[in-house]
Design a protein around this motif. Structure first.
Motif, PDB file in Angstrom:
ATOM      1  N   THR A 147      -2.051  -6.598   0.437  1.00 18.42           N
ATOM      2  CA  THR A 147      -0.884  -5.916   0.995  1.00 18.42           C
ATOM      3  C   THR A 147      -1.106  -4.408   1.022  1.00 18.42           C
ATOM      4  N   ALA A 148      -2.353  -3.975   0.809  1.00 21.58           N
ATOM      5  CA  ALA A 148      -2.635  -2.541   0.682  1.00 21.58           C
ATOM      6  C   ALA A 148      -2.949  -1.925   2.048  1.00 21.58           C
ATOM      7  N   ARG A 149      -4.188  -2.107   2.499  1.00 22.33           N
ATOM      8  CA  ARG A 149      -4.611  -1.620   3.807  1.00 22.33           C
ATOM      9  C   ARG A 149      -5.644  -2.589   4.366  1.00 22.33           C
ATOM     10  N   GLY A 150      -5.567  -2.817   5.681  1.00 23.76           N
ATOM     11  CA  GLY A 150      -6.578  -3.619   6.335  1.00 23.76           C
ATOM     12  C   GLY A 150      -7.929  -2.946   6.201  1.00 23.76           C
ATOM     13  N   GLY A 151      -8.957  -3.743   5.952  1.00 32.59           N
ATOM     14  CA  GLY A 151     -10.293  -3.179   5.797  1.00 32.59           C
ATOM     15  C   GLY A 151     -10.748  -3.125   4.355  1.00 32.59           C
ATOM     16  N   ILE A 152      -9.825  -3.185   3.408  1.00 34.74           N
ATOM     17  CA  ILE A 152     -10.220  -3.253   2.008  1.00 34.74           C
ATOM     18  C   ILE A 152     -10.868  -4.610   1.727  1.00 34.74           C
ATOM     19  N   VAL A 153     -10.314  -5.637   2.359  1.00 30.90           N
ATOM     20  CA  VAL A 153     -10.894  -6.973   2.314  1.00 30.90           C
ATOM     21  C   VAL A 153     -11.606  -7.226   3.636  1.00 30.90           C
ATOM     22  N   GLU A 174       7.853  -7.390  -5.047  1.00 28.71           N
ATOM     23  CA  GLU A 174       8.685  -8.555  -4.723  1.00 28.71           C
ATOM     24  C   GLU A 174       8.022  -9.435  -3.677  1.00 28.71           C
ATOM     25  N   TYR A 175       7.298  -8.833  -2.748  1.00 27.15           N
ATOM     26  CA  TYR A 175       6.534  -9.616  -1.772  1.00 27.15           C
ATOM     27  C   TYR A 175       5.471 -10.449  -2.481  1.00 27.15           C
ATOM     28  N   ILE A 176       4.760  -9.834  -3.424  1.00 27.48           N
ATOM     29  CA  ILE A 176       3.725 -10.551  -4.170  1.00 27.48           C
ATOM     30  C   ILE A 176       4.344 -11.712  -4.947  1.00 27.48           C
ATOM     31  N   ALA A 177       5.435 -11.446  -5.662  1.00 25.12           N
ATOM     32  CA  ALA A 177       6.085 -12.498  -6.440  1.00 25.12           C
ATOM     33  C   ALA A 177       6.585 -13.625  -5.538  1.00 25.12           C
ATOM     34  N   THR A 178       7.182 -13.273  -4.401  1.00 23.92           N
ATOM     35  CA  THR A 178       7.674 -14.280  -3.461  1.00 23.92           C
ATOM     36  C   THR A 178       6.522 -15.131  -2.939  1.00 23.92           C
ATOM     37  N   HIS A 233       2.328  -6.305   8.168  1.00 25.23           N
ATOM     38  CA  HIS A 233       2.340  -5.054   7.402  1.00 25.23           C
ATOM     39  C   HIS A 233       3.764  -4.665   7.006  1.00 25.23           C
ATOM     40  N   ILE A 234       4.452  -5.589   6.332  1.00 19.84           N
ATOM     41  CA  ILE A 234       5.855  -5.358   5.971  1.00 19.84           C
ATOM     42  C   ILE A 234       6.120  -5.590   4.489  1.00 19.84           C
ATOM     43  N   ALA A 235       5.080  -5.753   3.675  1.00 14.80           N
ATOM     44  CA  ALA A 235       5.309  -6.033   2.258  1.00 14.80           C
ATOM     45  C   ALA A 235       6.186  -4.966   1.613  1.00 14.80           C
ATOM     46  N   GLY A 236       6.042  -3.737   2.040  1.00 14.99           N
ATOM     47  CA  GLY A 236       6.810  -2.642   1.466  1.00 14.99           C
ATOM     48  C   GLY A 236       8.116  -2.370   2.176  1.00 14.99           C
TER      49      GLY A 236
END
Length: 378
Positions: free
Chosen positions: A209-215, A100-104, A257-260
């Protein structure tokens, strides 16, 4: 009776544990409890790491540790296994909330920038619980959005799943990340999106929205300056909670860090770890579980100028962003503490299926039905 220490911000955790558990809540801002020798179980969140440095001596009484999060990079699982400590996470607890965060985010970006989502391709890096839900909600928008799922480890594990190729993924319009943060193995994700990939490919929008450091944030900043990634949205950050203000300020949307984070996701997380703890100690679960009423929205739909403004009313993404910016601008010496405080204490939202809207909302914005909002019953 067993004694369990639990992070005081694990949502309504006491509601999931029977009287046979002596529950002691601790403040995660002060680190792990110093008297864990009293405990048989420990329940944490991502803000408290568990490894040989943070817990150099594991008490003999402690046989179970659970985290109320879907990610586990803050826990050294090999270390716990070596000491005979059982471990459980809450994988999948917040998948719908993340979707829902992604869609928003996409709807706000599309509406404000006048970039139609129809016929766009979205590359989903990591097609686990969250990635699957992102794919599902984008398909339900019925806008002919092409989703490209990239997950080589799952491809290897499951004969029924086919991952897209790297080339197929890197030729999409939008990238969104839903994978654990790993530094070893055949497919490490640390700095997966780096200068090399960004120098060879362009994207209209990147979302993490996963984890910092992946990007790699510096590489993302440079890509934005060069025009190959004009927009990016970050909910997770390198060196969290001590985040770098510069990539935050340049992000199209930025949140702590609140997408979930939703009431339903938090209830799921507490239930998952509580059930795992009770199963470990062969205890019966509590029969009465918490129940939350639905959210009713009565404000006239004409109050909103467009869909983006409405979505910011139905999802607190804009309020989170404003609070995070205030912290970054005004509190350089304590921003890490305030970042965690914002995550822990900001009022939770309902997921879309638990929000009731008048008919007029759906008449003006038909996409609301596809997102899972429900019509009020009068």
């Amino acid at each position: 009776m067993i004694t369990v220490f639990a992070d005081q911000h694990l949502y309504e955790i006491a509601s999931f544990l029977p009287d046979s558990v002596d529950l002691i809540l601790f403040d995660p801002a002060e680190g792990l409890p110093g008297d864990l020798h009293r405990a048989q179980g420990l329940l944490i969140r991502t803000v408290n790491a568990v490894n040989a440095r943070t817990l150099p001596e594991i008490p003999g009484s402690l046989s179970f540790i659970g985290t109320g999060s879907s990610g586990t990079d803050h826990v050294d699982r090999d270390y716990l296994e070596q000491h005979g400590v059982a471990f459980a996470d809450a994988a999948g607890c917040n998948a719908r909330s993340v979707a829902e965060y992604i869609a928003t985010s996409l709807l706000i970006w599309s509406e404000r920038e006048q970039i139609p989502l129809e016929n766009r391709s979205v590359g989903i890096v990591g097609v686990g619980h969250a990635g699957f839900q992102v794919q599902k909600i984008l398909d339900e928008l019925d806008w002919n959005i092409q989703t490209v799922g990239y997950d080589p480890p799952r491809d290897r594990r499951e004969t029924s799943f086919r991952s897209a190729t790297l080339n197929e993924l890197l030729n999409t319009d939008i990238l969104t990340f839903h994978t654990p943060l790993t530094t070893a193995g055949d497919h490490p994700t640390f700095h997966w999106l780096d200068e090399e990939k960004l120098s060879d490919h362009s994207f209209e929008l990147v979302i993490n929205t996963a984890r910092g450091g992946i990007v790699e944030e510096q590489a993302l900043l440079e890509a934005q300056q060069e025009g190959s990634v004009p927009y990016y949205i970050l909910d997770v950050w390198e060196n969290e909670p001590e985040i770098n203000p510069r990539p935050a300020q340049k992000a199209y949307l930025k949140t702590p860090h609140i997408a979930g984070y939703s009431i339903q996701a938090k209830l799921n997380a507490s239930q998952y770890v509580a059930d795992a703890l009770l199963a470990h100690f062969n205890l019966d679960p509590k029969k009465q579980r918490p129940d939350h009423s639905l959210q009713q929205v009565d404000e006239p739909v004409d109050h909103f100028n467009d869909l983006a403004e409405l979505m910011e009313e139905l999802h607190p993404i804009g309020t989170y962003e404003a609070e995070l910016l205030r912290i970054l601008r005004n509190n350089p010496h304590i921003r890490g503490r305030l970042f965690n405080k914002l995550r822990a204490e900001f009022p939770l939202r309902h997921e879309f299926s638990h929000i009731r809207l008048p008919d007029s909302y759906f008449e003006r914005f038909p996409v609301l039905k596809n997102l899972g909002f429900r019509i009020q019953v009068r």
